[in-house]
Structure formats: C-alpha cells, structure tokens
Scaffold this motif. Structure first.
Motif, PDB file in Angstrom:
ATOM      1  N   UNK A  19      14.693  -5.280  11.378  1.00 10.71           N
ATOM      2  CA  UNK A  19      13.476  -5.594  10.628  1.00 10.71           C
ATOM      3  C   UNK A  19      13.469  -7.053  10.196  1.00 10.71           C
ATOM      4  N   UNK A  20      12.368  -7.727  10.461  1.00  6.31           N
ATOM      5  CA  UNK A  20      12.131  -9.072   9.936  1.00  6.31           C
ATOM      6  C   UNK A  20      10.729  -9.075   9.343  1.00  6.31           C
ATOM      7  N   UNK A  21      10.652  -8.870   8.026  1.00  6.60           N
ATOM      8  CA  UNK A  21       9.349  -8.750   7.371  1.00  6.60           C
ATOM      9  C   UNK A  21       8.496 -10.002   7.525  1.00  6.60           C
ATOM     10  N   UNK A  22       9.119 -11.143   7.775  1.00  6.83           N
ATOM     11  CA  UNK A  22       8.337 -12.370   7.914  1.00  6.83           C
ATOM     12  C   UNK A  22       7.488 -12.373   9.172  1.00  6.83           C
ATOM     13  N   UNK A  23       7.761 -11.467  10.105  1.00 11.27           N
ATOM     14  CA  UNK A  23       6.962 -11.396  11.332  1.00 11.27           C
ATOM     15  C   UNK A  23       5.826 -10.389  11.225  1.00 11.27           C
ATOM     16  N   UNK A  76       2.231  -8.799   6.440  1.00 15.41           N
ATOM     17  CA  UNK A  76       2.454  -8.965   4.996  1.00 15.41           C
ATOM     18  C   UNK A  76       3.821  -9.595   4.784  1.00 15.41           C
ATOM     19  N   UNK A  77       3.972 -10.908   4.987  1.00 15.15           N
ATOM     20  CA  UNK A  77       5.300 -11.548   5.030  1.00 15.15           C
ATOM     21  C   UNK A  77       6.060 -11.517   3.718  1.00 15.15           C
ATOM     22  N   UNK A  78       5.384 -11.287   2.583  1.00 15.17           N
ATOM     23  CA  UNK A  78       6.100 -11.265   1.313  1.00 15.17           C
ATOM     24  C   UNK A  78       6.584  -9.861   0.948  1.00 15.17           C
ATOM     25  N   UNK A  79       6.365  -8.924   1.813  1.00 17.35           N
ATOM     26  CA  UNK A  79       6.685  -7.523   1.565  1.00 17.35           C
ATOM     27  C   UNK A  79       8.141  -7.227   1.914  1.00 17.35           C
ATOM     28  N   UNK A 136       0.820  -1.215   0.000  1.00 19.64           N
ATOM     29  CA  UNK A 136       0.000   0.000   0.000  1.00 19.64           C
ATOM     30  C   UNK A 136       0.854   1.265   0.000  1.00 19.64           C
ATOM     31  N   UNK A 137       2.043   1.188   0.565  1.00 21.65           N
ATOM     32  CA  UNK A 137       2.892   2.372   0.656  1.00 21.65           C
ATOM     33  C   UNK A 137       3.308   2.892  -0.716  1.00 21.65           C
TER      34      UNK A 137
END
Length: 256
Positions: A243-247, A250-253, A219-220
């Motif tokens: 940062x750990x996007x998997x947590x 939106x884990x694929x972001x 969305x950003x």
C-alpha cells in the motif's frame, strides 16, 4: 518484493501535449475481451520463470501483489512497478520505480507488442510475463491472483491459503465492487460479528474488498465494522507493504 538487477533505460517524461491522453480502444464490433490475455501458469512452475508488472496506484494490481505476498512468492515470482502517470503511450518505466528489470522496455506497451504483433488493445497492469516464452501470459487480474494463490505450492510455502477449495464458491459470491452506500452498509452489517468475510479465515474475498476500502478515504469511518476490519487487515504485512496511500485519490488518508 524481490530485488532485481536494473537496466538503465527509462521512458521520457509524461507529455500529453505530444502523445495525448491514454484511451482504451475497444470497438463495439470487436469481440475480443478488454483483458485479452488469460492463459494460466503451467502446472509445474519454475522459480524465476515469471515476472509481474504492477502499479502501486491500481486496485487490480494490488489484489495481485497481496496474493503474491500471502502465497510466499517473494523469491519465486519477481515484481516491478510502472510509473504512476501515463500519457497516450500508456504505462511506462521511469525514475521513481526504476527501469524494467526483465526486458529493458521503456513502455509496458512493448511487452504487449512482443506478445501480439500490432497489439491494439488495453495496456493494463497487472501483467504476468513468462521469461521462457518471452510473452505476457495474462493481464486478467482475477486469473493472475488465483494462479499465484494456487499453482506454486511445489516451489513456495504460502503464508496463508487465500483460495481454499471448499470456500471458492462463497469467495466468488462475495466478489463485489464496493462503490455504493448500499454495498458498504451491507458489508458493514456482514462484518458485525465476524473477523473475515468468508469461512472465518483470511481469503481472496478479503483481498478483493480491501483494495477498494483502502481507497475510500475518510468515508470509511462512517461504517464502524468496515473501519475496524480495514484497520485490522492493514496490520498484516502483505496488505500494509503493498500500500502506498500517496498514489490514491486521497493522499492524506491512512489506516495506520
């Protein structure tokens, strides 16, 4: 993050069938704040005295771990992480991030109960632990972040001064949660001709906004100035390494 000796005690797996879902208990007739502990770090903090319990998934924790990194505290204030999932017992220490290296607690609740007998409030991260007093100093994420940015100058050299005195009022004025299209649009406009939110330098204001932007997902990209700003911040090690996007939801972001 600092390397720490490991104990071997781990909590049992998440089991909501046995322990139920975690609930924040705050009664209307209870005047105590949700974040009950809000003491400050002493004026002459010692290296190794304090430990930060954090969670990779939590924006409030990430505000503090970014501040910790930018204050140059990796070898001064140790950090460990609770598991990303919880049941009715609250946050716990499990295999993914390892045991509690300070007290050997299996549940973060035990740190709160050691601080206040019969503790019945919100067991939250971040929580700052004082090894000397064997208690939680604070679970007020805003206060912890400011303390880390300002109170350790005698024992650590900051990478960036994120809470300079002459900008503090403006930093607090920009402390808004990025949770609506109107606020996103206003921030996007504000960043049209500037690199950072306040004073032309990286500050606590950028930390506070960025942790929400990182969790917005694709969305950003609808906001070109915010997207550019978030990607620029992500290139800074203190932001990227916490940062750990998997947590996130939106884990694929990724902002890479």
């Amino acid at each position: 993050m600092s390397k720490l000796p490991r104990s071997s005690r781990l909590a049992s797996p998440v089991d909501t069938a046995v322990h139920g879902e975690y609930r924040i208990t705050q009664r209307p007739d209870d005047p105590r704040p949700l974040y009950r502990f809000a003491d400050q770090v002493g004026p002459d903090p010692e290296p190794g005295r304090y430990h930060l319990y954090a969670g990779w998934f939590c924006p409030w924790s990430q505000r503090v771990t970014i501040a910790h990194a930018l204050a140059g505290l990796q070898d001064v204030v140790t950090v460990s992480f609770v598991d990303n999932r919880r049941d009715g017992r609250g946050w716990a220490f499990r295999e993914r991030y390892g045991p509690d290296p300070v007290n050997g607690f299996t549940l973060l609740r035990h740190a709160y109960e050691a601080t206040e007998e019969g503790f019945d409030g919100h067991v939250s991260v971040p929580a700052l632990w004082d090894r000397h007093l064997a208690r939680v100093v604070s679970n007020d994420f805003k206060g912890i972040g400011i303390d880390l940015a300002t109170r350790f100058r005698k024992v650590a050299t900051p990478v960036v001064d994120t809470y300079p005195e002459h900008l503090r009022a403006e930093i607090e004025d920009t402390d808004v949660r990025v949770d609506s299209g109107a606020r996103l649009a206003a921030l996007d406009e504000r960043l049209a001709d500037r690199e950072y939110l306040v004073g032309g330098v990286l500050t606590e204001a950028d930390i506070r906004v960025w942790v929400h932007l990182a969790r917005l997902g694709p969305r950003i990209t609808e906001y070109p100035n915010l997207y550019r700003y978030a990607r620029d911040l992500y290139r800074i090690p203190a932001f990227r390494d916490t940062t750990d996007f998997t947590t996130y939801p939106t884990p694929d972001w990724s902002l890479a």
